[in-house]
Design a protein around this motif. Structure first.
Motif, mmCIF file in Angstrom:
data_model
loop_
_atom_site.group_PDB
_atom_site.id
_atom_site.type_symbol
_atom_site.label_atom_id
_atom_site.label_comp_id
_atom_site.label_asym_id
_atom_site.label_seq_id
_atom_site.Cartn_x
_atom_site.Cartn_y
_atom_site.Cartn_z
ATOM 1 N N PHE A 79 0.835 -1.204 0.000
ATOM 2 C CA PHE A 79 0.000 0.000 0.000
ATOM 3 C C PHE A 79 0.872 1.258 0.000
ATOM 4 O O PHE A 79 0.568 2.238 -0.673
ATOM 5 C CB PHE A 79 -0.937 0.008 1.208
ATOM 6 N N SER A 82 2.346 1.957 -3.380
ATOM 7 C CA SER A 82 1.431 2.557 -4.356
ATOM 8 C C SER A 82 0.884 3.899 -3.885
ATOM 9 O O SER A 82 0.116 4.523 -4.599
ATOM 10 C CB SER A 82 0.277 1.598 -4.634
ATOM 11 N N GLY A 83 1.293 4.343 -2.705
ATOM 12 C CA GLY A 83 0.869 5.656 -2.243
ATOM 13 C C GLY A 83 -0.473 5.667 -1.542
ATOM 14 O O GLY A 83 -0.972 6.719 -1.153
ATOM 15 N N MET A 84 -1.078 4.481 -1.410
ATOM 16 C CA MET A 84 -2.379 4.428 -0.762
ATOM 17 C C MET A 84 -2.264 4.678 0.737
ATOM 18 O O MET A 84 -3.175 5.217 1.362
ATOM 19 C CB MET A 84 -3.012 3.053 -1.016
ATOM 20 N N ARG A 86 0.586 6.030 3.857
ATOM 21 C CA ARG A 86 1.894 6.621 4.112
ATOM 22 C C ARG A 86 2.279 6.313 5.547
ATOM 23 O O ARG A 86 1.428 6.136 6.422
ATOM 24 C CB ARG A 86 1.851 8.126 3.856
ATOM 25 N N LEU A 96 -3.627 6.982 5.903
ATOM 26 C CA LEU A 96 -3.986 6.981 4.495
ATOM 27 C C LEU A 96 -3.112 7.977 3.740
ATOM 28 O O LEU A 96 -2.772 9.034 4.253
ATOM 29 C CB LEU A 96 -5.466 7.344 4.338
ATOM 30 N N GLY A 97 -2.768 7.634 2.532
ATOM 31 C CA GLY A 97 -1.809 8.424 1.771
ATOM 32 C C GLY A 97 -2.448 9.273 0.686
ATOM 33 O O GLY A 97 -3.660 9.412 0.595
ATOM 34 N N GLU A 98 -1.570 9.799 -0.131
ATOM 35 C CA GLU A 98 -2.001 10.742 -1.151
ATOM 36 C C GLU A 98 -2.887 10.070 -2.200
ATOM 37 O O GLU A 98 -3.825 10.687 -2.704
ATOM 38 C CB GLU A 98 -0.761 11.335 -1.835
ATOM 39 N N PHE A 99 -2.598 8.829 -2.488
ATOM 40 C CA PHE A 99 -3.404 8.138 -3.497
ATOM 41 C C PHE A 99 -4.839 7.971 -3.012
ATOM 42 O O PHE A 99 -5.795 8.103 -3.801
ATOM 43 C CB PHE A 99 -2.775 6.789 -3.820
ATOM 44 N N ALA A 100 -4.999 7.698 -1.735
ATOM 45 C CA ALA A 100 -6.344 7.597 -1.179
ATOM 46 C C ALA A 100 -7.076 8.921 -1.326
ATOM 47 O O ALA A 100 -8.253 8.964 -1.695
ATOM 48 C CB ALA A 100 -6.283 7.187 0.294
ATOM 49 N N LEU A 101 -6.356 9.989 -1.064
ATOM 50 C CA LEU A 101 -6.959 11.312 -1.217
ATOM 51 C C LEU A 101 -7.389 11.550 -2.660
ATOM 52 O O LEU A 101 -8.510 11.977 -2.929
ATOM 53 C CB LEU A 101 -5.942 12.373 -0.788
ATOM 54 N N THR A 102 -6.497 11.248 -3.566
ATOM 55 C CA THR A 102 -6.785 11.435 -4.986
ATOM 56 C C THR A 102 -8.026 10.653 -5.411
ATOM 57 O O THR A 102 -8.938 11.204 -6.032
ATOM 58 C CB THR A 102 -5.578 10.971 -5.813
ATOM 59 N N LEU A 103 -8.055 9.382 -5.046
ATOM 60 C CA LEU A 103 -9.200 8.549 -5.431
ATOM 61 C C LEU A 103 -10.491 9.107 -4.860
ATOM 62 O O LEU A 103 -11.515 9.166 -5.546
ATOM 63 C CB LEU A 103 -9.005 7.125 -4.930
ATOM 64 N N GLY A 104 -10.432 9.506 -3.608
ATOM 65 C CA GLY A 104 -11.635 10.006 -2.967
ATOM 66 C C GLY A 104 -12.154 11.262 -3.631
ATOM 67 O O GLY A 104 -13.355 11.437 -3.807
ATOM 68 N N LEU A 105 -11.224 12.125 -4.020
ATOM 69 C CA LEU A 105 -11.665 13.369 -4.642
ATOM 70 C C LEU A 105 -12.203 13.112 -6.049
ATOM 71 O O LEU A 105 -13.138 13.779 -6.482
ATOM 72 C CB LEU A 105 -10.504 14.368 -4.659
ATOM 73 N N ARG B 47 -5.880 3.027 -9.983
ATOM 74 C CA ARG B 47 -5.219 4.184 -10.573
ATOM 75 C C ARG B 47 -5.816 4.504 -11.939
ATOM 76 O O ARG B 47 -6.046 5.670 -12.273
ATOM 77 C CB ARG B 47 -3.714 3.919 -10.694
ATOM 78 N N LEU B 96 -15.339 4.495 -9.360
ATOM 79 C CA LEU B 96 -14.958 4.458 -7.953
ATOM 80 C C LEU B 96 -16.201 4.506 -7.083
ATOM 81 O O LEU B 96 -17.178 5.182 -7.406
ATOM 82 C CB LEU B 96 -14.035 5.627 -7.629
ATOM 83 N N ALA B 100 -14.178 4.396 -1.654
ATOM 84 C CA ALA B 100 -13.103 5.275 -2.128
ATOM 85 C C ALA B 100 -13.348 6.707 -1.670
ATOM 86 O O ALA B 100 -12.429 7.401 -1.225
ATOM 87 C CB ALA B 100 -13.002 5.213 -3.653
ATOM 88 N N LEU B 101 -14.597 7.113 -1.764
ATOM 89 C CA LEU B 101 -14.955 8.462 -1.312
ATOM 90 C C LEU B 101 -14.663 8.626 0.175
ATOM 91 O O LEU B 101 -14.035 9.592 0.609
ATOM 92 C CB LEU B 101 -16.441 8.714 -1.598
ATOM 93 N N GLY B 104 -10.952 8.793 0.919
ATOM 94 C CA GLY B 104 -10.373 10.055 0.487
ATOM 95 C C GLY B 104 -10.724 11.196 1.412
ATOM 96 O O GLY B 104 -9.882 12.048 1.701
ATOM 97 N N ALA B 107 -8.689 10.892 4.437
ATOM 98 C CA ALA B 107 -7.327 11.355 4.148
ATOM 99 C C ALA B 107 -7.283 12.872 4.093
ATOM 100 O O ALA B 107 -6.319 13.498 4.529
ATOM 101 C CB ALA B 107 -6.836 10.751 2.827
ATOM 102 N N GLY B 161 -11.575 19.091 -4.774
ATOM 103 C CA GLY B 161 -11.411 17.887 -5.571
ATOM 104 C C GLY B 161 -11.051 18.168 -7.006
ATOM 105 O O GLY B 161 -10.532 17.291 -7.695
#
Lengths: 274, 274
Positions: A79, A82-84, A86, A96-105, B47, B96, B100-101, B104, B107, B161
Motif C-alpha cells: 500500500f 502505491s501511495g495508498m 503513508r 492513508l496516503g495521497e493516493f487515497a486522497l486522490t481517489l476520494g476526490l 489508478r 470508484l 473510495a470516497l 479520500g 485522508a 477535488g
DNA sequence: GGTCCGCATTTCGTATTGCGTAATCGATGT
DNA sequence: ACATCGATTACGCAATACGAAATGCGGACC
C-alpha cells in the motif's frame, strides 16, 4: 469509431446454485467467490485506517483489521509502495496516503448527487443568505460532500469530508428517519415519525453553541434517500422553527433536488420508509 | 494499561544489499519485494479508474491498467464487494465507489496542511474579501483541497477535488516552478525563474474569462513545496499585478502558512529548487 | 550505564491462491 | 435469425502469499 456491438448492461451470474465439492484446496464456508479474496482482506486494512481516522501503529491496525501483524505489514508495504498508505517518518504510524486522497476526490467529482444538486444548493444559499451543505451517508455517518458558504460565514470546525453525528445533528436525524442503515441509532421514535411526515429535521445548538440547523432529505429515482440538504445559521436571527421561512425553503430545496435525481413523489411516496 | 516499552520510529531494512539467487520461484528483475505484489497490481486498476475520472468499460479499464480483461475483472469483483468500486447498473461501467470516497475524505481530514493553514486561508479571505483556495499536488496536477469563498462569490465550475491545469493556471505554475514532478510541463523558463524569485504566480482569465488569479507556494519543514494558496477574483476591481495589494497579501499568506508547516526560510532557502 | 521488553520487520518452507487460456453467456446490430 | 462483440466463468498448474519464529532496534526501567 462507432460502437459495433457488444453489451451495455452487466450480466448476472449464470452458474448453477451450489455445486458442492471443491476441486482443489480447502473452501470452508458455503460462499463461492469469483474474486480475489486476498484483495478483500487487504481492503480490511484500509477500512481499519479509515475508521480510525488517525495514524495507527502496526499492532493496533492489525488488531482492528483482525489479522496477524506480519500479514498486515506485508499489505502495508505494498500500500505504501502505491501511495495508498503513508508511514509517518517520526512516529512510524500508518495513515492513508495521497493516493487515497486522490481517489476520494475523483469519486467526489463523480457523485451524481453533487453535480445534479449543485445549482439547488447555490440557489438556496443565495435565497436564504445562509450557509448550506450537502451530506451523503458514508463512513458510518452523514458525510459532508459539498459546502456553500454564505456571505456571513459561521465559525464551525466542520468542512467537506467531516462526518456528523447521527443522533445529535439535524442532518443525522434525517438519515435516521429514512435510511435503514442509520435507523439503528437511538433517535426518538416520535421524532422519526415527525421527520418522515414533514420531510424536515430541525435543531438548535447544532455543531456548536448558538448554531441552528434545518435539514431535509434528498431521494433518488427509487425513492431511497441519497443525501440531505442542511441550512446552518447563527441562532441570532435564524428562524429554525419547522414552519418558518428557512424550513420551508429547505424542504422545497430537498424536493427540487430529489426531482433532479429522478424522484417522482406521486409514484414512490410509499417506498421512502424502506 | 501503561505503555511499558517499544519503539516509536520505523525501522530501516537491515537486510544485506543484493543477496542474489532467489530461493524459490522465478524472480525476474533485480528488485526484491517484501510486499504483496498482486496488491500493487490491483492498485493499478484503481489508478486507471482515478485517472480516467469517469466510468470505464472492462476492456478499456484493462487496457489502461495493462492487464488482461479476465484479471481486471477478478480484481473488480473484489473491489465491488468491498465498496471500493461500483458498477453502474445501467451501463455496466465501473467507477470508484463509496468506500473510495470515504477513504479520500478521511485522508483529506488527516492532511496536516489543511488543518495547519485553515486559519491562514480564512484570514486571507477576510482581509482581501476575495475567494481563496488551497491546492496540493495530486492526481497529476494541483488538486483543490480547501475552498474559502468570499462574500461576493464568483461563478467557476471548480471546487474541492478539482484538478487544475499545470500550464495554464497560476496555481499550476507555482507547482511547475518548485516541484520536480511538475517541472516537466511546458512552462516558460523565464516565468519559472520569476516565480521562484518572487514566490508568486499571477494570471488573468484564469479558469474562466474575466477571472484573475494570484498564487503562492507553501513549503514544509524540509523546504519542499506541499501546497499553494491561490486568490481568485473577477478581473473587475481585482488587482492581479505582481506588486499589488492582493499579490503582497498572497505572498505573506504563503510565507505564514509555510512557517506553520515548520519551514525556516533562513535555513532552507537554497533547498527549494529541489 | 546496563538490561530487559515490546514492537516492527524479515526469513523460510509449504500448500493455498491466483493466473492464463478458452469456453459460455447475453445483448446488439445487420 | 445470424454474426459479432464484450462480459463473465471454468479449470489445472505453479507461483505466490501465509504462518511461525528469528532478528533488529529503541525506549523504559533499574
Amino acid at each position: 469509431m462507432r460502437s459495433v456491438g457488444g453489451r451495455t448492461r452487466p450480466l448476472r451470474a449464470p452458474v448453477g446454485e451450489d455445486a458442492g465439492g471443491g476441486a482443489n484446496g480447502h473452501e470452508a464456508d458455503g460462499a463461492r467467490r469469483r474474486g480475489v479474496q486476498s484483495l478483500e482482506v487487504a481492503m480490511g486494512v484500509l477500512r481499519a485506517l479509515g475508521e480510525a481516522a488517525r495514524p495507527l501503529m502496526l499492532k493496533e491496525l492489525a488488531d482492528r483489521a483482525g489479522m496477524p501483524p506480519a500479514k498486515a505489514h506485508r499489505y502495508l508495504v505494498s500500500f505504501i509502495e502505491s501511495g495508498m498508505v503513508r508511514q509517518d517518518a517520526e512516529t512510524g504510524r500508518y495513515a492513508l496516503g495521497e493516493f487515497a486522497l486522490t481517489l476520494g476526490l475523483v469519486a467526489l467529482q463523480g457523485l451524481d448527487i453533487v453535480r445534479d444538486t449543485a445549482g439547488v444548493l447555490a440557489d438556496l444559499r443565495d435565497h436564504l443568505e445562509e450557509t448550506v451543505f450537502l451530506a451523503v451517508w458514508g463512513n458510518r455517518g452523514p458525510t459532508i460532500v459539498r459546502w456553500e458558504e454564505a456571505a456571513r460565514p459561521i465559525a464551525v470546525n466542520v468542512r467537506v469530508g467531516s462526518v456528523l453525528p447521527v443522533e445529535t445533528s439535524a442532518t443525522g436525524r434525517v438519515f435516521a428517519a429514512f435510511l435503514k442503515e442509520a435507523a439503528g441509532h437511538a433517535v426518538d421514535r416520535a421524532m422519526v415519525e415527525d421527520i418522515r411526515a414533514t420531510g424536515l429535521a430541525t435543531q438548535r445548538n447544532a455543531l456548536m453553541q448558538g448554531i441552528g440547523a434545518v435539514s431535509s432529505p434528498v431521494f433518488d429515482h427509487r425513492g431511497q434517500i441519497v443525501g440531505a440538504i442542511t441550512v446552518l445559521g447563527a441562532d441570532t436571527g435564524f428562524d429554525a422553527s419547522p414552519t418558518g421561512r428557512i424550513a420551508r425553503a429547505c424542504v422545497l430545496a430537498g424536493e427540487d433536488a430529489s426531482r433532479r435525481m429522478g424522484y417522482r413523489p406521486d409514484l414512490q411516496q410509499a417506498r421512502r420508509s424502506a
